[in-house]
Design an enzyme around this catalytic site. Structure first.
Site, mmCIF file in Angstrom:
data_model
loop_
_atom_site.group_PDB
_atom_site.id
_atom_site.type_symbol
_atom_site.label_atom_id
_atom_site.label_comp_id
_atom_site.label_asym_id
_atom_site.label_seq_id
_atom_site.Cartn_x
_atom_site.Cartn_y
_atom_site.Cartn_z
ATOM 1 N N LYS A 23 0.830 -1.214 0.000
ATOM 2 C CA LYS A 23 0.000 0.000 0.000
ATOM 3 C C LYS A 23 0.863 1.261 0.000
ATOM 4 C CE LYS A 23 -2.863 0.903 3.568
ATOM 5 N NZ LYS A 23 -2.967 2.313 4.035
ATOM 6 N N SER A 24 1.876 1.288 0.856
ATOM 7 C CA SER A 24 2.735 2.471 0.951
ATOM 8 C C SER A 24 3.455 2.747 -0.367
ATOM 9 C CB SER A 24 3.767 2.284 2.068
ATOM 10 O OG SER A 24 3.154 2.183 3.321
ATOM 11 N N GLY A 95 -4.806 8.233 5.151
ATOM 12 C CA GLY A 95 -3.883 9.133 5.826
ATOM 13 C C GLY A 95 -2.632 9.385 5.009
ATOM 14 N N ARG A 123 -7.780 12.526 12.694
ATOM 15 C CA ARG A 123 -6.347 12.224 12.704
ATOM 16 C C ARG A 123 -5.505 13.498 12.712
ATOM 17 N NH1 ARG A 123 -5.381 7.049 8.807
ATOM 18 N NH2 ARG A 123 -3.383 7.084 9.899
ATOM 19 N N SER A 168 8.019 9.048 11.647
ATOM 20 C CA SER A 168 6.843 8.890 10.783
ATOM 21 C C SER A 168 7.245 9.058 9.326
ATOM 22 C CB SER A 168 5.769 9.923 11.140
ATOM 23 O OG SER A 168 4.768 9.980 10.140
ATOM 24 N N GLN A 170 5.229 9.252 6.882
ATOM 25 C CA GLN A 170 4.328 10.209 6.251
ATOM 26 C C GLN A 170 4.807 11.639 6.471
ATOM 27 O OE1 GLN A 170 0.374 9.394 7.663
ATOM 28 N NE2 GLN A 170 0.239 7.423 6.610
ATOM 29 N N ASP A 316 2.017 -1.165 11.900
ATOM 30 C CA ASP A 316 0.745 -1.563 11.289
ATOM 31 C C ASP A 316 0.411 -3.029 11.527
ATOM 32 O OD1 ASP A 316 0.091 0.929 10.298
ATOM 33 O OD2 ASP A 316 1.117 0.602 8.394
ATOM 34 N N ARG A 347 -5.907 2.158 18.009
ATOM 35 C CA ARG A 347 -5.736 0.709 17.879
ATOM 36 C C ARG A 347 -5.376 0.024 19.192
ATOM 37 N NH1 ARG A 347 -2.865 0.319 11.961
ATOM 38 N NH2 ARG A 347 -4.772 0.465 10.738
ATOM 39 N N ARG A 389 -7.203 -3.242 9.402
ATOM 40 C CA ARG A 389 -6.326 -4.180 10.116
ATOM 41 C C ARG A 389 -7.015 -4.800 11.340
ATOM 42 N NH1 ARG A 389 -2.157 -3.347 6.799
ATOM 43 N NH2 ARG A 389 -1.550 -1.203 6.324
#
Length: 432
Positions: A23-24, A95, A123, A168, A170, A316, A347, A389
């Site tokens: 996905k990333s 995100g 978020r 991070s 991101q 994750d 989570r 997830r």
């Protein structure tokens, strides 16, 4: 609302499957290809909801993208080729899309607005918008641009030397993407190394970076050139199948073409530390990304402690690890994982509360959880809370439970693993 009934397995899992694309990496492939000059062809792209949101946003910015059955073709227009969107850019539940795209839009002279679903609205965005403002971008939003919707007007950016309080990928990627549009050098230093897909892929598109153990920098104004990208299987998705193979008695499954990037391979380390019968086969590379085939067989497991620099390498995968730990002998402690509180859901609380409903011995801590092994999983009804997830983790419980497990809101699983249940059923059918 969708739901899935998962019945306890009366047999083992056997066979070979190919895990969907990472996905990333899929996000970055489309985004970087749009920034590049010329055509980029992407193979193995994940056709999950989040990555499709990235495609939709790039199309709204004037990029031509061809979606074929076996490949995605992006006709990039270079750093200055985007057009002002005619409507709000909706990232859905992604995100990654909103944070990385913020970095790109910070470098544009035009005005744009980013929004997402209810989960995105909760978020934290200040970790990205803060440093982008330091680079001279104008960004407005709720709570001083801490939450969506975000209104960005960029241009005239300047490079910064940013010390991120969190590890991070991101945050790092957003700043580096803005740095492509900035004058001078942009540098990001982290407390520990986060996943490095952006660095690897930027270099494959022709960008020169200076990389150390905990920092990365680039000089602004560098142009990207179109290329070919082969996306490996997502190890975060593979994690759920690895756990299934490890905890369902008699199982023996092989996962093909899984990415084993060292900044993402913490799940492999944990499985080996807990005594799983895991083999890493046929190591090779897809471009700049290392890949392998992973064979997992059922075996006795033991509890462990997961903390420190290992956490960013498996953040994750923790919902899957919680299920794994419930079947080990002894106690497993997960700490230093505060980042779990700002994912699609909190989570920590969600994993703990839902596993408790199924009889797992587990408790939350301020920065993680404690899982007591040899738990007997009962049947029941649990929620995914629209977190892909969490949904997959709860489905795994159904395979080894004493009664049926119903997982609500399983549509969310399509975010990262659209064929999850199909692949599981395929492994069941191959039993002799």
């Amino acid at each position: 609302m969708s739901q899935q009934l998962v019945e306890p397995l009366k047999q083992s899992l056997q066979g070979t499957i190919e895990i969907p694309g990472d996905k990333s990496i899929s996000h970055r492939a489309v985004l970087f290809a749009s920034l590049a000059e010329g055509k980029t062809t992407i193979y193995g792209f994940l056709r999950g909801d989040d990555c499709l949101s990235t495609i939709a946003c790039m199309k709204s910015l004037g990029i031509k993208i061809e979606e074929n059955e076996d490949r995605i073709v992006v006709h990039g227009k270079g750093l200055q080729g985007f057009q002002e969107p005619q409507s709000i850019l909706d990232v859905g539940n992604s995100g990654t899309t909103i944070r990385l795209l913020s970095g790109v839009l910070a470098g544009q002279e035009f005005s744009s607005v980013l929004i997402g679903d209810d989960s995105i609205a909760k978020r934290p965005m200040a970790r990205v918008t803060g440093p982008l403002k330091m680079m001279n971008a104008t960004i407005d939003g709720r709570s001083l641009a801490s939450y969506t919707p975000l209104h960005l007007r960029g241009g005239s950016l300047k490079g910064i030397d940013y010390h991120s309080p969190v590890a991070s990928a991101q945050v790092k990627s957003a700043i580096l993407l803005a740095g492509l549009y900035a004058t001078g050098t942009t540098k990001v230093t982290e407390p520990s190394k986060s996943r490095d897909h952006s660095e690897r892929m930027l270099e494959s598109f022709g960008v020169h970076l200076e990389v150390t153990e905990k920092s990365v920098s680039l000089v602004g104004g560098q142009e990207l050139q179109g290329t070919t990208v082969q996306v490996p299987g997502d190890i975060s998705s593979a994690a759920f199948m690895l756990v299934a193979g490890a905890v369902v008695p008699g199982s023996d499954i092989t996962l093909k073409n899984v990415g084993i990037n060292p900044t993402r391979s913490g799940m492999i380390d944990v499985l080996l530390e807990m005594g799983a019968n895991l083999e890493i086969l046929n190591k090779r590379h897809f471009g700049s990304e290392p890949v392998a085939d992973l064979r997992i067989q059922y075996s006795a497991l033991k509890g462990t402690t997961i903390s420190g620099d290992l956490i960013p390498r498996l953040i994750d995968e923790i919902p899957a690890i919680a299920v794994l730990a419930s079947q080990a002998t002894g106690k497993t402690v997960i700490k230093d994982a505060e980042e779990l509180k700002v994912k699609e859901t909190n989570r920590i609380d969600t994993v703990v509360n839902q596993l408790k409903l199924l009889g797992v011995g587990i408790e939350a801590t301020d920065d993680g959880m404690i899982i007591h092994g040899n738990s007997v999983i009962s049947g029941g009804t649990v929620e995914s809370y629209h977190d892909h997830r969490i949904g997959m983790a709860m489905a795994l419980c159904g395979l080894i439970s004493k009664g049926n497990v119903t997982v609500k809101d399983t549509d969310a699983i399509a975010v990262s693993y659209p064929t999850f249940f199909e692949d599981l059923r395929g492994l069941m059918k191959e039993v002799n």
